[in-house]
Design an enzyme around this catalytic site. Structure first.
Site, PDB file in Angstrom:
ATOM      1  CB  SER A 122       2.481 -16.674   1.971  1.00 35.55           C
ATOM      2  OG  SER A 122       2.279 -15.269   1.875  1.00 35.55           O
ATOM      3  CG  ASP A 123       6.236 -15.997  -3.659  1.00 33.13           C
ATOM      4  OD1 ASP A 123       6.423 -14.765  -3.563  1.00 33.13           O
ATOM      5  OD2 ASP A 123       6.836 -16.711  -4.470  1.00 33.13           O
ATOM      6  CD1 TRP A 124       1.813 -10.266  -4.344  1.00 33.56           C
ATOM      7  CD2 TRP A 124       3.560  -9.142  -3.510  1.00 33.56           C
ATOM      8  NE1 TRP A 124       1.487  -8.939  -4.344  1.00 33.56           N
ATOM      9  CE2 TRP A 124       2.539  -8.215  -3.841  1.00 33.56           C
ATOM     10  CE3 TRP A 124       4.752  -8.661  -2.985  1.00 33.56           C
ATOM     11  CZ2 TRP A 124       2.689  -6.837  -3.657  1.00 33.56           C
ATOM     12  CZ3 TRP A 124       4.885  -7.294  -2.801  1.00 33.56           C
ATOM     13  CH2 TRP A 124       3.879  -6.398  -3.130  1.00 33.56           C
ATOM     14  CB  ALA A 125      -1.090 -12.193  -3.061  1.00 32.04           C
TER      15      ALA A 125
END
Length: 758
Positions: free
Chosen positions: A289-292
């Site tokens: 995933s991208d950050w969070a």
């Protein structure tokens, strides 16, 4: 890289296999065993908790004792599969030693970092690298970045960014290859091959990560993290092809994007993450995933809470979660509740382990690349060449450039970017050291300071500086020189992630500086350093010559000095259309035609007579205040040569699927300087089951010619490359009439026709 066919085993089958041979448990330690057997051997021995830990990626918040103690303890109990932002080589090896030597199974971490356009030796931003139209050079730059980054233990980078971007208000346009599908696809392949190298298990190879999957570049109004609306046909014809090319090149990882498309957040979109990526393309690596972004599906209103987000993201196809920790906190309960299956968990863990085995981390978990490789001379020279090829000459009235060091005795160097070692590096530079930057001031003084007296008067302290008091000093100095070089543009912080703009004019007092310098009457050479296209029509008009340098990196100053004084000729071409005004955005060359396209003779705002009739202006598709066309088209760029195209031809008039179209044109340098031209091949499919673009790039070649020299530029275009997703949502070549152009930009006119038959 050889394709590895993986057969997923169920837990029951794995256990049964272990029972058949006691030696099976040790297979994962045997480097001579196949990757799939090693994965299943290790997977069969892992506890539920150890499996879940592999799905968890964390970012180190520092290198102090508290941070090291916390992350060391988390690694020791198996709660982390990957770490990003480990601060230095010593920390990298220290924490990796815990994973390998202090845990039950010794599974190494994969250490990652945002290495976007160089690690220590900084190359031009990716948009600038795309302007080179030189895939070999881009591949070499990625290889250098991998060599330098791996010397600090980094074996995974979050690059290439291959979002198609047609809106320069979006700050992340700086990180990609611009608006064109073919160019972005070729740059994607070059970067993947450069990062990953010829041998994935080499200690200098790092895993590439194709991002952002998918459609992020179509963010509404150019505002970062915003929604997109891309119908499936457009998704398949425009936004997915660069990612498919990355997959064909062997890219080991993908990153899900922040945006929701048509109401579905990318990290919860099973259609793209599983059905397309794995089902249609056969991807065998893992998705992060991208950050969070998994947890942010709660903010989107797509998931009720973090537990729901974990189940949604994981079942959609996100194998590893970056930072938000919804997997590590909820996965065990989700499995117990039957909301996530053990078979799906095993598949995701296997995907992650597979990449770790392919990278040779089990055999070589520690750093072996020498530290002194950073800023190696050959790296700096490659960065310089990239900066040279990335600069785009947009205007050169009356051959203002190149300046002659034998005739110009005194030059004024001005502007806030003329000596800006930090800002010249551009966005997403965590590790480049500005003390190594060669600025324009440095470059001119080093190369030509013994011949030319350089007067340096910046006029403005930085790009956003509104204090115009010093402009008068620059203007006063301009009266006593033979030529003026003004370096303006954007500071690095003004482009990149979360750096969207609504206004693309030069910021601060820069417009006033150029306007005042233009009135002096001396030859004015304007250099623009920026991370995106800016609306610079006024500055183009006021300048005698204008060079556009997408933040050029460590060696940019030396490269620009050589270009300005003619040691080399500019060869860069625009990878994105330049608008006249923000109101034209999105504006891109490969648009579909309308039922009433502009004719080019429309009446514009300033020419409208009083009391004009409602339909007297003509009823075509244009802007009354901006006309129809852009400031500069895609693929545009001048040189010190004078290139002419002639004698375009194809080898046949009619083709069928399976044929290869051989197209050629004669290219002649009628100028006084040796130079390189980027010849470009475009096609148009005139009638389709759905409307087709007015032009599409299908090939490009760099051609060097001496003055007076001619060469035949030949392209081979497989007919299959004319396929698209039509009315039935199936990709195929449709028969019909086509036009083919060869020229120096997307507005080229030299053409030939051909047909495709069934």
């Amino acid at each position: 890289m050889k394709k590895i066919l993986i057969k997923h085993f169920t837990i029951a089958a794995s256990v049964a296999l272990v029972g058949c041979t006691g030696a099976y448990n040790d297979i994962y330690k045997d480097s001579s065993a196949s990757v799939d057997n090693r994965v299943q051997s290790l997977l069969s021995q892992m506890t539920l908790e150890e499996k879940i830990g592999q799905l968890n990626q964390r970012s180190m918040w520092g290198s102090d004792d508290e941070a090291m103690a916390y992350f060391t303890s988390e690694v020791a109990v198996g709660n982390i599969g990957s770490l990003l932002n480990v601060p230095d080589a010593e920390s990298a090896d220290s924490i990796q030693r815990v994973a390998v030597e202090k845990t039950r199974l010794g599974i190494p971490l994969i250490l990652s970092r945002d290495v976007i356009h160089g690690y220590k030796t900084i190359f031009p931003i990716p948009l600038g690298q795309a302007a080179t139209f030189d895939t070999a050079l881009v591949k070499a730059g990625a290889r250098i970045a991998a060599i330098e980054a791996s010397s600090d233990g980094i074996r995974w980078t979050f690059s290439p960014m291959i979002d198609i971007a047609r809106d320069p208000r979006w700050g992340r346009i700086a990180e990609g290859s611009g608006e064109d599908v073919f160019l972005a696809s070729m740059m994607a392949r070059a970067q993947v091959e450069g990062y990953q190298g010829d041998d994935l298990s080499s200690p200098t190879s790092i895993a590439a990560c194709a991002k952002h999957f998918v459609g992020y570049g179509a963010s509404e109004s150019g505002r970062d993290y915003n929604s997109t609306y891309i119908p499936e046909r457009q998704l398949r014809n425009v936004y997915l092809p660069p990612f498919e090319e990355a997959c064909k090149a062997g890219c080991l990882t993908y990153m899900s994007s922040f945006n929701d498309n048509d109401g579905i957040p990318a990290s919860g979109n099973k259609f793209v993450l599983t059905d397309v990526l794995r089902g249609e393309w056969g991807f065998k690596g893992f998705v992060v995933s991208d950050w969070a972004s998994v947890g942010e599906m709660v903010n989107h209103g797509f998931c009720a809470d973090m537990c729901d987000a974990a189940a949604t993201g994981f079942n959609a196809g996100v194998d590893m979660e970056m930072e938000s920790q919804t997997y590590i906190n909820n996965m065990k309960q989700l499995i117990n509740d039957g909301k996530v299956s053990m078979s799906q968990l095993d598949k995701s863990v296997a995907n992650i382990l597979r990449v770790k085995f392919m990278l040779g981390l089990f055999e070589n978990p520690y750093i072996s690349t020498p530290q002194e490789i950073k800023y190696a001379e050959e790296h700096l020279q490659a960065a310089k060449q990239a900066a040279i090829e990335s600069a785009v000459l947009l205007k050169n009235d009356n051959y203002t450039l190149p300046l002659s060091a034998d005739k110009i005795r005194r030059v004024l160097l001005t502007g806030p970017l003329a000596d800006a070692p930090h800002d010249q590096l551009g966005t997403w530079v965590f590790d480049g050291d500005k003390t190594h930057t060669v600025t324009v001031l440095d470059g001119i003084c080093k190369l030509y300071g013994d011949k030319v007296s350089v007067v340096y008067e910046p006029g403005l302290a930085f790009s956003r500086d509104d204090n115009k008091a010093s402009i008068a000093k620059a203007v006063a100095a301009a009266h006593g020189v033979d030529a003026i070089i003004a370096v303006v543009g954007e500071e690095a912080i003004l482009s990149g992630e979360a750096h969207s703009l609504a206004d693309l004019n030069l910021v601060g007092g820069q417009s006033s500086l150029i306007e005042a310098l233009a009135k002096v009457g001396k030859p004015l050479v304007t250099v623009v350093m920026a991370g995106r296209p800016l609306t610079i029509g006024k500055q183009v008009d006021e300048s005698n010559a204008l060079l556009y340098s997408f933040h050029p990196g460590t060696m940019g100053g030396e490269a620009l000095a050589e270009l300005i004084f003619g040691k080399v000729s500019p060869s860069g071409k625009l990878p994105v259309t330049f608008p006249k005004a923000v109101g034209q955005i999105p504006i891109y060359y490969n648009k579909n035609n309308t039922g009433r396209p502009a004719l080019g003779n429309e009446t514009l705002l300033k020419d409208i007579p009083l009391d004009a009739g409602q339909t007297s202006l003509g009823c075509t598709s244009f802007w009354m205040d901006a006309g129809f066309g852009p400031l500069f088209p895609f693929g545009y760029g001048l040189s010190y040569g004078d290139f002419k195209y002639s004698d375009i031809a194809t080898d046949k008039d009619t083709y069928k699927v399976g044929d290869v179209i051989v197209a050629s044109a004669t290219l002649t340098n009628e100028g006084k300087y040796p130079a390189t031209e980027v010849a470009q091949l475009y096609i148009r499919d005139h009638v389709g089951s759905v409307t087709r673009p007015v032009k599409e790039l299908k090939g490009f070649k760099r051609q060097y010619l001496e003055p007076g020299e001619s060469a035949q530029v030949v392209f081979e275009l497989p007919v299959e490359q004319l396929a698209f997703y039509g009315i039935d949502m199936k990709k195929k070549v449709e028969p019909g009439d086509f036009t083919l152009w060869i020229g120096g930009n997307s507005d080229c006119q030299l053409s030939v026709s051909f047909k495709i038959e069934n």
